[in-house]
Enzyme design. Structure first.
Site, PDB file in Angstrom:
ATOM      1  N   ARG A   1      49.680  50.464  15.946  1.00 14.80           N
ATOM      2  CA  ARG A   1      50.959  50.788  15.284  1.00 14.80           C
ATOM      3  C   ARG A   1      51.137  52.313  15.216  1.00 14.80           C
ATOM      4  O   ARG A   1      50.210  53.035  14.890  1.00 14.80           O
ATOM      5  CB  ARG A   1      50.970  50.194  13.875  1.00 14.80           C
ATOM      6  CG  ARG A   1      52.266  50.454  13.068  1.00 14.80           C
ATOM      7  CD  ARG A   1      52.100  51.540  12.054  1.00 14.80           C
ATOM      8  NE  ARG A   1      53.286  51.722  11.216  1.00 14.80           N
ATOM      9  CZ  ARG A   1      53.481  52.790  10.445  1.00 14.80           C
ATOM     10  NH1 ARG A   1      52.591  53.749  10.395  1.00 14.80           N
ATOM     11  NH2 ARG A   1      54.565  52.893   9.725  1.00 14.80           N
ATOM     12  N   VAL A   2      52.330  52.769  15.566  1.00 13.29           N
ATOM     13  CA  VAL A   2      52.634  54.190  15.479  1.00 13.29           C
ATOM     14  C   VAL A   2      53.784  54.361  14.485  1.00 13.29           C
ATOM     15  O   VAL A   2      54.791  53.650  14.573  1.00 13.29           O
ATOM     16  CB  VAL A   2      53.023  54.755  16.870  1.00 13.29           C
ATOM     17  CG1 VAL A   2      53.509  56.184  16.761  1.00 13.29           C
ATOM     18  CG2 VAL A   2      51.832  54.669  17.821  1.00 13.29           C
ATOM     19  N   GLY A   3      53.628  55.277  13.544  1.00 16.59           N
ATOM     20  CA  GLY A   3      54.686  55.526  12.561  1.00 16.59           C
ATOM     21  C   GLY A   3      55.624  56.633  13.023  1.00 16.59           C
ATOM     22  O   GLY A   3      55.636  57.018  14.198  1.00 16.59           O
ATOM     23  N   ASP A   4      56.390  57.163  12.090  1.00 13.44           N
ATOM     24  CA  ASP A   4      57.349  58.225  12.425  1.00 13.44           C
ATOM     25  C   ASP A   4      56.663  59.580  12.620  1.00 13.44           C
ATOM     26  O   ASP A   4      57.190  60.457  13.313  1.00 13.44           O
ATOM     27  CB  ASP A   4      58.370  58.387  11.282  1.00 13.44           C
ATOM     28  CG  ASP A   4      57.659  58.741   9.983  1.00 13.44           C
ATOM     29  OD1 ASP A   4      56.788  57.958   9.555  1.00 13.44           O
ATOM     30  OD2 ASP A   4      57.938  59.820   9.412  1.00 13.44           O
TER      31      ASP A   4
ATOM     32  N   THR B   1      58.142  61.754   5.080  1.00 19.86           N
ATOM     33  CA  THR B   1      57.039  60.863   4.714  1.00 19.86           C
ATOM     34  C   THR B   1      57.646  59.631   4.057  1.00 19.86           C
ATOM     35  O   THR B   1      58.721  59.701   3.463  1.00 19.86           O
ATOM     36  CB  THR B   1      56.021  61.568   3.778  1.00 19.86           C
ATOM     37  OG1 THR B   1      55.034  60.630   3.362  1.00 19.86           O
ATOM     38  CG2 THR B   1      56.682  62.168   2.549  1.00 19.86           C
ATOM     39  N   GLY B   2      56.969  58.507   4.202  1.00 16.92           N
ATOM     40  CA  GLY B   2      57.516  57.260   3.663  1.00 16.92           C
ATOM     41  C   GLY B   2      57.307  56.138   4.669  1.00 16.92           C
ATOM     42  O   GLY B   2      56.372  56.188   5.463  1.00 16.92           O
TER      43      GLY B   2
ATOM     44  N   THR C   1      51.890  60.961   4.198  1.00 18.39           N
ATOM     45  CA  THR C   1      51.662  61.866   5.324  1.00 18.39           C
ATOM     46  C   THR C   1      51.687  63.288   4.812  1.00 18.39           C
ATOM     47  O   THR C   1      52.520  63.606   3.962  1.00 18.39           O
ATOM     48  CB  THR C   1      52.825  61.707   6.335  1.00 18.39           C
ATOM     49  OG1 THR C   1      52.800  60.362   6.820  1.00 18.39           O
ATOM     50  CG2 THR C   1      52.722  62.684   7.487  1.00 18.39           C
TER      51      THR C   1
ATOM     52  N   GLY D   1      57.570  54.631   7.863  1.00 16.95           N
ATOM     53  CA  GLY D   1      57.893  55.135   9.197  1.00 16.95           C
ATOM     54  C   GLY D   1      58.958  54.315   9.904  1.00 16.95           C
ATOM     55  O   GLY D   1      59.876  54.870  10.532  1.00 16.95           O
TER      56      GLY D   1
HETATM   57  N1  ASP Z   1      55.385  57.829   7.408  1.00 21.22           N
HETATM   58  C1  ASP Z   1      54.032  57.370   7.528  1.00 21.22           C
HETATM   59  C2  ASP Z   1      53.982  56.190   8.435  1.00 21.22           C
HETATM   60  O1  ASP Z   1      54.853  55.350   8.372  1.00 21.22           O
HETATM   61  C3  ASP Z   1      53.395  57.034   6.226  1.00 21.22           C
HETATM   62  C4  ASP Z   1      53.757  57.925   5.073  1.00 21.22           C
HETATM   63  O2  ASP Z   1      54.234  59.011   5.258  1.00 21.22           O
HETATM   64  O3  ASP Z   1      53.585  57.510   3.929  1.00 21.22           O
HETATM   65  O4  ASP Z   1      53.049  56.076   9.171  1.00 21.22           O
END
Ligand code: ASP
Length: 310
Positions: free
Chosen positions: A177-180, A200-201, A149, A203
């Protein structure tokens, strides 16, 4: 003093532009527009905006958010398709007193009505990646470890802090699907009286610690952004491992109202870009030791050139 900090090497060109604008007196919100739209518009970056990674139905559903640290206004667009710049939609949504968090078709309708550009966000390259993945993947499909992200926090010369995010989320995610990233407190948070943070990572794991809010809360207690980032990552990492035996990727950045910044991670490959009045936009790699302390090492030009999509 102005500061811009943004996740991953992919932010570099945007932060370079943003820094010039910061010196010219632009607002934190405008700086985020410059940094984030630069990444959204460049299909080389495969996890944000145009050219982003498709879901399991080969659709590019995008998440984005904006928070104004002066007013605490938030705007979020999630699982949105076919709009050129999701971040701009999120920023526009932050002007709404209610209905400022919209998903899917509702977000698309809002964007079109507000005059945002309709655009097919699926590129030939992304389609190719999807088709290759489908070939090699055993059924049922699993979200592939391919994401990232852009999360950016800016402190402008007027003392305003804003935070923003934009992402295509996990490659091969479920439709809807919704992430963080578009969730306030998880993917982003900003309060001009304290500071701002982005994550980021994975979610689904970042959400479990409301990690961006946690970092701002720790800064409010007096912690330096670096200490706050490390504590938030290490505590959530330990808690997830203790209760669930594993923790997903957790990487964060933060800035406080004095322009001091921090970045921490529980993985080996996290990078970020920072610029300040007296500091050119610079890519740093975050090195984590066995105790969870993170140091920032300036990336070499060779590394920058060979890590275009991170
Ligand atoms: N955090 C984002 C999600 O889970 C993906 C990412 O940042 O790598 O959608």
């Amino acid at each position: 003093m102005g500061t811009i900090i943004s996740t991953w090497r992919m932010s570099l060109e945007g932060v370079e532009k943003g820094k010039k604008e910061m010196l010219a007196g632009k607002s934190a919100g405008e700086l985020l527009e410059t940094v984030i739209c630069e990444v959204e518009n460049n299909p080389t970056f495969i996890s944000v905006g145009y050219g982003g990674l498709p879901n399991e139905e080969m659709e590019v559903e995008l998440d984005a958010a904006y928070m104004d640290g002066d007013t605490l206004d938030i705007g979020c667009a999630a699982a949105m398709k076919n709009i050129a710049n999701p971040f701009l939609v999120a920023k526009r949504l932050s002007q709404e007193k209610v209905n400022c968090v919209l998903v899917g078709e509702g977000a698309e309708q809002f964007a079109l009505k507000a005059g945002f550009e309709k655009k097919d966000m699926l590129t030939e390259n992304a389609k190719q990646r999807y088709l290759e993945k489908i070939q090699e993947e055993v059924q049922p499909l699993k979200p592939y470890i391919g994401h990232d992200t852009i999360g950016c926090v800016a402190l402008d010369h007027q003392g305003k802090i804003a935070a923003g995010t934009s992402t295509s989320g996990l490659f091969m995610k479920k439709k809807g699907r919704v992430g963080d990233s578009p969730l306030v407190g998880s993917g982003f948070y900003a309060d001009s009286q304290i500071g701002g943070a982005c994550a980021t990572g994975l979610g689904e794991d970042l959400m479990k610690g409301c990690i961006s809010y946690e970092i701002v809360r720790l800064m409010k207690e007096g912690m330096h952004p670096q200490a706050a980032c490390e504590k938030a990552v290490n505590d959530l990492n330990a808690s997830l491992i203790q209760r669930r035996k594993e923790a997903g990727d957790l990487s964060v950045i933060a800035v406080n109202k004095y322009g001091e910044y921090g970045a921490a991670t529980n993985i080996e490959a996290f990078s970020f870009v920072a610029a300040q009045d007296e500091q050119e936009a610079c890519v740093y790699r975050v090195m984590r030791d066995a105790d969870g302390h993170c140091t920032h090492v300036k990336a070499s030009q060779e590394w920058i050139d060979s890590h275009l999509v991170e």
